[in-house]
Design a protein around this motif. Structure first.
Motif, short mmCIF file in Angstrom:
data_model
loop_
_atom_site.label_atom_id
_atom_site.label_comp_id
_atom_site.label_asym_id
_atom_site.label_seq_id
_atom_site.Cartn_x
_atom_site.Cartn_y
_atom_site.Cartn_z
N SER A 39 -16.95 60.03 69.46
CA SER A 39 -15.98 59.52 70.44
C SER A 39 -16.54 58.28 71.14
O SER A 39 -15.80 57.33 71.42
CB SER A 39 -15.65 60.59 71.47
OG SER A 39 -14.98 61.65 70.84
N ASP A 69 -8.82 59.83 67.30
CA ASP A 69 -9.98 60.69 67.56
C ASP A 69 -9.54 62.15 67.46
O ASP A 69 -8.87 62.66 68.36
CB ASP A 69 -10.55 60.39 68.95
CG ASP A 69 -11.93 60.99 69.14
OD1 ASP A 69 -12.32 61.88 68.34
OD2 ASP A 69 -12.63 60.58 70.10
N GLU A 70 -9.86 62.80 66.35
CA GLU A 70 -9.44 64.16 66.06
C GLU A 70 -7.94 64.34 66.27
O GLU A 70 -7.51 65.20 67.05
CB GLU A 70 -10.23 65.16 66.92
CG GLU A 70 -11.73 65.01 66.72
CD GLU A 70 -12.52 66.16 67.31
OE1 GLU A 70 -12.02 67.29 67.27
OE2 GLU A 70 -13.64 65.92 67.80
#
Ligand SMILES: Nc1ncnc2c1ncn2[C@@H]1O[C@H](COP(=O)(O)OP(=O)(O)O)[C@@H](O)[C@H]1O
Ligand SMILES: [Mg+2]
Lengths: 411, 235
Positions: B48, B169-170
């Motif tokens: 991240s 991000d995910e």
């Protein structure tokens, strides 16, 4: 930029309407503050206008000269029996001071007047004819006391409205009828048009005028012939008043043989001075209003700041999102400032409505005159905007400085 | 040469009192236009942190980063906002939609800060929603949408500004398998048909399989960088 501001305002309204109770309570301070200011300003303006009308009712460009010295505090010393002003003073003033367009004199005492089977206690003024001109009296019926009446010592009288109301039946015409003052019969030659209350609050229409000469000899009596209770003078232009006052002072000091180290044994007043006393009172009132208004606007402003800080915290994530998609600091700043100003402005508008209603209620219930000025409404409007701007600045700045990464993670 | 992203020796160090956390330890990387890159790695490995730097939300402690020829470390706050607005689209694990705000308005948001007319904002946001299969849902609020639909609104928001790069991000971390596949198919299509460069972080091999290139991050460093032999489209 136009679309941005417009949408931000819409968003602000949406956010506020989601939490109506909270927004309402937040606005309350501003509503009350602005409402109080509007109501009080209109009451103050109403009072001021009433005072101005009263001061105008004294007459135009009037100078009043009273016997007795002025003390340091501006209060006239007790007349102390010293009769210092005479008709001769008046003649001399008129002769020596060309600025004076008119001079006059009077003396007065409260006496019982009888008409038919009614009686009434009223201040009876013995006046020289010029008095009526100087004090701007006009007539509801009949006409003035003239120089002829004065020279002849005629038993004629002018009655004020209040006197007429108390001595005559409604619809009855007083002019031509006979009244008795101290058992001396007088013919009523005129009824005065009403003037209302004086600046000091007394009823100016509760009055009887008779010729000075008649009063001196037959009614009021005198210590010595020609002594008066007050002298009056007038100028053609208000701008001449100060010069005229100085000239009068000089002439009277000369006539009364006062040494340079001696105080005046008389007091000179003009309408301007009388107006000033009233102005002082209304300035105190204005100051108090200002204090009340500032405090409530301060409280209102702090309320707005508080709720905005809460809102910034609650919407931390939203702020993070906005920054992530490209909002600049100034965008976030503007958004929260607009929210603050929306709150204060809506509060201000409600306050204006409340204030106007309050002022009208005051007129209806208490009978006080009120004037709602466009300027005070404009000022209230701008002021509430300024409150929103000022108290919104800190929360808005806090929002604009949030770290987007932390804000996006905020739960 | 013609690289969209060039990173050289990126370091990110957090200081918490006396403790120093090295979230990134010298990451160097180039990503070309049109790539679909998957970043994998254990939790806390620095994925991240890397994405936030690539997305111009954060700046590296050391090292340099060029995005489309602009050296990001030298850019001002406002310039970075401009870059995020025009070149980058974010998709987050937890969707990050503004609550109680319609799908259309959420999708409009980047254009809102570009000062476009309201009409144009709406038209482009509606088109972006249609691209992710949400035509007809413009006026739904996030709470009225399923997780998969919310994530599609987020993708529409990322697309609406026609960015050079989409950072996810995910993106499927909060979704069930079926929704995850929907989302990945949308991303895959955007990459192949519209040539949008996509970098996505994921834990799941099935998701990473869509990518043409897989990076493995460990303790703030890239330990593996390989092209995937079989493109996802022909699975
Ligand atoms: N704001 C921060 N302050 C201190 N440490 C941080 C901060 N953000 C991330 N870290 C640390 O940096 C490391 C990498 O974090 P992150 O990039 O979020 O990992 P990942 O996304 O791969 O799970 C972790 O050890 C994390 O604790
Ligand atoms: Mg992570």
């Amino acid at each position: 930029m136009g679309a941005f501001v417009l949408l931000t305002i819409l968003t602000a309204f949406r956010v506020l309407s989601r939490n109506r109770l909270r927004a309402g309570l937040t606005m309350l301070g501003i509503v009350i503050g602005v409402g109080a200011v509007i109501a009080m300003v209109s009451i103050g303006e109403g009072a001021k206008a009433a005072v101005q009308a009263q001061v105008a009712s004294i007459g135009t460009n009037v100078i009043i000269i009273l016997p007795g010295a002025t003390t340091v505090g501006g209060v006239r010393g007790g007349q102390g029996g010293a009769v210092t002003l005479t008709t001769a003073d008046a003649f001399d003033l008129k002769k020596k001071i060309p600025l004076l367009s008119e001079t006059a004199w009077s003396k007065r005492d409260v006496m019982q007047i009888v008409a038919g089977n009614k009686n009434w206690n009223v201040p009876v003024n013995g006046i020289s004819p010029g008095y009526l001109t100087i004090r701007d009296w006009s007539y509801a019926s009949g006409g003035p006391i003239t120089q002829v009446d004065m020279d002849a010592g005629s038993r004629v009288a002018l009655l004020g409205q209040t006197v007429v109301e108390n001595l005559f039946e409604p619809g009855e015409e007083p002019v031509g009828s006979t009244i008795r003052i101290k058992n001396v019969p007088f013919t009523v030659i005129g009824v005065l048009a009403p003037k209302g209350q004086s600046a000091q609050g007394s009823d100016q229409d509760d009055i009887v005028f008779i010729p000075f000469s008649t009063a001196e000899r037959k009614v009021l009596g005198t210590q010595f012939l020609g002594s008066v209770a007050a002298l009056f003078a007038s100028t053609d232009h208000p701008g001449d008043l100060p010069a005229a006052v100085e000239a009068i002072r000089e002439v009277l000091r000369g006539r009364h043989r006062l040494q340079p180290d001696q105080q005046d044994d008389f007091t000179i007043r003009t309408q301007v001075d009388i107006g000033k006393v009233q102005e002082g009172t209304s300035q105190t009132l204005t100051l108090m209003m200002f204090a009340v208004a500032s405090i409530s606007l301060l409280v209102g402003g702090i309320g707005i700041m508080n709720i905005l800080l809460v809102s910034v915290t609650e919407r931390t994530r939203e702020i993070g999102i906005r920054i992530a998609v490209g909002a600049k600091r100034r965008h976030i700043l503007t958004q929260f400032l607009i929210e603050a100003m929306t709150l204060s402005l809506v509060g201000g508008l409600l306050g204006i409505v409340l204030g106007v209603l309050g002022a009208q209620a005051t007129t209806v219930i208490a009978g006080w005159p009120t004037i709602i000025s466009g300027e005070s409404i404009m000022a209230a409007f701008l002021f509430s905007l300024a409150v929103g701007l000022f108290f919104g600045l800190y929360p808005a700045n806090k929002a604009a400085r949030l770290n987007p990464i932390e804000a996006l993670r905020y739960e | 040469m013609g690289m969209l992203i060039v990173c050289q020796d990126l370091w990110k160090i957090y200081r918490l009192g006396d403790v120093e956390v090295q979230a990134l330890r010298g990451v160097s990387l180039e990503i070309a236009r049109g790539e679909l890159v998957a970043i994998m790695g254990a939790s806390g490995s620095g994925k991240s942190t890397f994405m936030n730097i690539i997305g111009c939300l954060d700046s590296p402690t050391r090292g340099s980063y060029w995005l489309d020829g602009l050296e990001v470390a030298r850019a001002s706050q406002d310039e970075l906002a401009e870059v995020r607005n025009r070149k980058i689209g974010f998709v987050f694990q937890n969707f990050n939609l503004i609550p109680r705000t319609s799908a259309l308005e959420n999708a409009q948001l980047p254009l809102f800060y570009r000062g476009l007319s309201l009409r144009e904002q709406r038209a482009r946001a509606a088109a972006a929603l249609a691209r992710v299969g949400l035509a007809g849902r413009e006026h739904h609020y996030p709470a009225q949408l399923s997780g998969g639909q919310q994530q599609r609104v987020a993708i529409a928001r990322a697309l609406v500004s026609e960015p050079a790069i989409l950072l996810a991000d995910e993106p499927t971390g909060n979704l069930d398998t079926e929704s995850s596949r929907d989302i990945m198919e949308i991303l895959d299509r955007l990459n192949r048909e519209d040539g949008i460069t996509i970098i996505l972080v994921t834990h799941e091999a099935a998701i990473a399989a869509y990518a043409s290139r897989q990076l493995l991050v460990k303790d703030g460093q890239i330990v593996s960088d390989r092209a995937t032999p079989v493109p996802a489209g022909s699975r």
